[in-house]
Design a protein around this motif. Structure first.
Motif, mmCIF file in Angstrom:
data_model
loop_
_atom_site.group_PDB
_atom_site.id
_atom_site.type_symbol
_atom_site.label_atom_id
_atom_site.label_comp_id
_atom_site.label_asym_id
_atom_site.label_seq_id
_atom_site.Cartn_x
_atom_site.Cartn_y
_atom_site.Cartn_z
ATOM 1 N N GLN A 47 -39.555 67.928 30.340
ATOM 2 C CA GLN A 47 -39.861 66.527 30.622
ATOM 3 C C GLN A 47 -41.145 66.436 31.435
ATOM 4 O O GLN A 47 -41.331 67.171 32.408
ATOM 5 N N TYR A 48 -42.024 65.535 31.027
ATOM 6 C CA TYR A 48 -43.283 65.289 31.729
ATOM 7 C C TYR A 48 -43.217 63.956 32.452
ATOM 8 O O TYR A 48 -42.668 63.004 31.937
ATOM 9 N N SER A 49 -43.835 63.890 33.628
ATOM 10 C CA SER A 49 -43.999 62.612 34.301
ATOM 11 C C SER A 49 -45.302 61.989 33.789
ATOM 12 O O SER A 49 -46.114 62.674 33.176
ATOM 13 N N PRO A 50 -45.523 60.706 34.035
ATOM 14 C CA PRO A 50 -46.805 60.101 33.634
ATOM 15 C C PRO A 50 -47.974 60.862 34.247
ATOM 16 O O PRO A 50 -47.959 61.205 35.427
ATOM 17 N N GLY A 51 -48.954 61.170 33.443
ATOM 18 C CA GLY A 51 -50.102 61.936 33.913
ATOM 19 C C GLY A 51 -49.843 63.427 33.975
ATOM 20 O O GLY A 51 -50.693 64.205 34.366
ATOM 21 N N LYS A 52 -48.646 63.858 33.624
ATOM 22 C CA LYS A 52 -48.227 65.265 33.611
ATOM 23 C C LYS A 52 -48.427 65.951 34.963
ATOM 24 O O LYS A 52 -48.706 67.131 35.048
ATOM 25 N N ARG A 53 -48.275 65.197 36.049
ATOM 26 C CA ARG A 53 -48.367 65.796 37.381
ATOM 27 C C ARG A 53 -47.096 66.550 37.729
ATOM 28 O O ARG A 53 -47.120 67.469 38.522
ATOM 29 N N ARG A 54 -45.965 66.145 37.130
ATOM 30 C CA ARG A 54 -44.693 66.825 37.372
ATOM 31 C C ARG A 54 -44.101 67.222 36.026
ATOM 32 O O ARG A 54 -44.042 66.430 35.099
ATOM 33 N N VAL A 55 -43.671 68.477 35.940
ATOM 34 C CA VAL A 55 -43.046 68.983 34.723
ATOM 35 C C VAL A 55 -41.708 69.598 35.123
ATOM 36 O O VAL A 55 -41.642 70.421 36.031
ATOM 37 N N LEU A 56 -40.633 69.177 34.457
ATOM 38 C CA LEU A 56 -39.305 69.739 34.680
ATOM 39 C C LEU A 56 -38.850 70.371 33.375
ATOM 40 O O LEU A 56 -39.032 69.790 32.308
ATOM 41 N N THR A 57 -38.268 71.552 33.447
ATOM 42 C CA THR A 57 -37.855 72.236 32.237
ATOM 43 C C THR A 57 -36.507 72.908 32.433
ATOM 44 O O THR A 57 -36.166 73.314 33.548
ATOM 45 N N THR A 58 -35.751 72.989 31.365
ATOM 46 C CA THR A 58 -34.488 73.713 31.376
ATOM 47 C C THR A 58 -34.291 74.341 30.010
ATOM 48 O O THR A 58 -34.742 73.811 29.008
ATOM 49 N N ASP A 59 -33.674 75.502 29.988
ATOM 50 C CA ASP A 59 -33.379 76.136 28.710
ATOM 51 C C ASP A 59 -32.127 76.985 28.826
ATOM 52 O O ASP A 59 -31.738 77.403 29.902
ATOM 53 N N MET A 60 -31.493 77.182 27.694
ATOM 54 C CA MET A 60 -30.321 78.035 27.608
ATOM 55 C C MET A 60 -30.494 78.933 26.393
ATOM 56 O O MET A 60 -30.908 78.476 25.334
ATOM 57 N N GLU A 61 -30.185 80.207 26.577
ATOM 58 C CA GLU A 61 -30.321 81.171 25.496
ATOM 59 C C GLU A 61 -29.009 81.924 25.332
ATOM 60 O O GLU A 61 -28.430 82.389 26.303
ATOM 61 N N LEU A 62 -28.540 82.008 24.115
ATOM 62 C CA LEU A 62 -27.389 82.838 23.775
ATOM 63 C C LEU A 62 -27.929 84.098 23.138
ATOM 64 O O LEU A 62 -28.609 84.039 22.115
ATOM 65 N N VAL A 63 -27.644 85.243 23.748
ATOM 66 C CA VAL A 63 -28.191 86.517 23.302
ATOM 67 C C VAL A 63 -27.044 87.445 22.936
ATOM 68 O O VAL A 63 -26.061 87.560 23.677
#
Length: 135
Positions: A47-63
């Motif tokens: 997820q980006y904030s307006p102007g891309k000053r803040r970026v939040l990320t999450t991921d899940m991997e099944l291995v």
């Protein structure tokens, strides 16, 4: 929306196979799903904030666990803040690892860097300090 399949060869594991995925992007974020023929599945959201000053990320991997017939889930979350003269990044995951990266820009040429990585599972703790000079 973007979809595709590609082939790959894992130099370390000596395995070859294919990877397929879907990606959907908008002005505020990106959803991505992928699957490989060696048995890993990944779902991610950024997820980006307006102007891309803040970026939040999450991921899940099944291995797929080597030598066993079961899957292991690895979850991670991270952030990035782009300040006027600084960049701050952080990440934590379910493997009991955390990291923090800070870059302070003194001007367009000189930057100071600081990084910390903690791995509680392996009982390893790393700290790094550096400087960057670009032209």
């Amino acid at each position: 929306m973007l979809a595709g399949i590609l082939g790959f060869y894992d130099l370390i594991g000596g395995r070859s196979g294919w990877k397929g995925g879907l990606k959907w992007a908008s002005s505020w974020g990106i959803w991505a799903l992928s699957y490989t023929s060696v048995g890993s599945f990944t779902a991610a959201f950024t997820q980006y904030s307006p102007g891309k000053r803040r970026v939040l990320t999450t991921d899940m991997e099944l291995v797929k666990v080597d030598g066993q017939d079961k899957l292991e889930a690895i979850w991670a979350a991270g952030f990035q803040y782009n300040l006027l003269q600084s960049l701050v990044k952080g990440r934590v995951d379910s493997q009991r690892r955390a990291s923090l990266f800070i870059e302070e820009k003194f001007n367009d040429v000189i930057s100071a860097l600081f990084c910390v990585e903690l791995d509680w599972k392996k009982d390893q703790y790393k700290v790094g300090v550096g400087a960057s000079v670009t032209s």
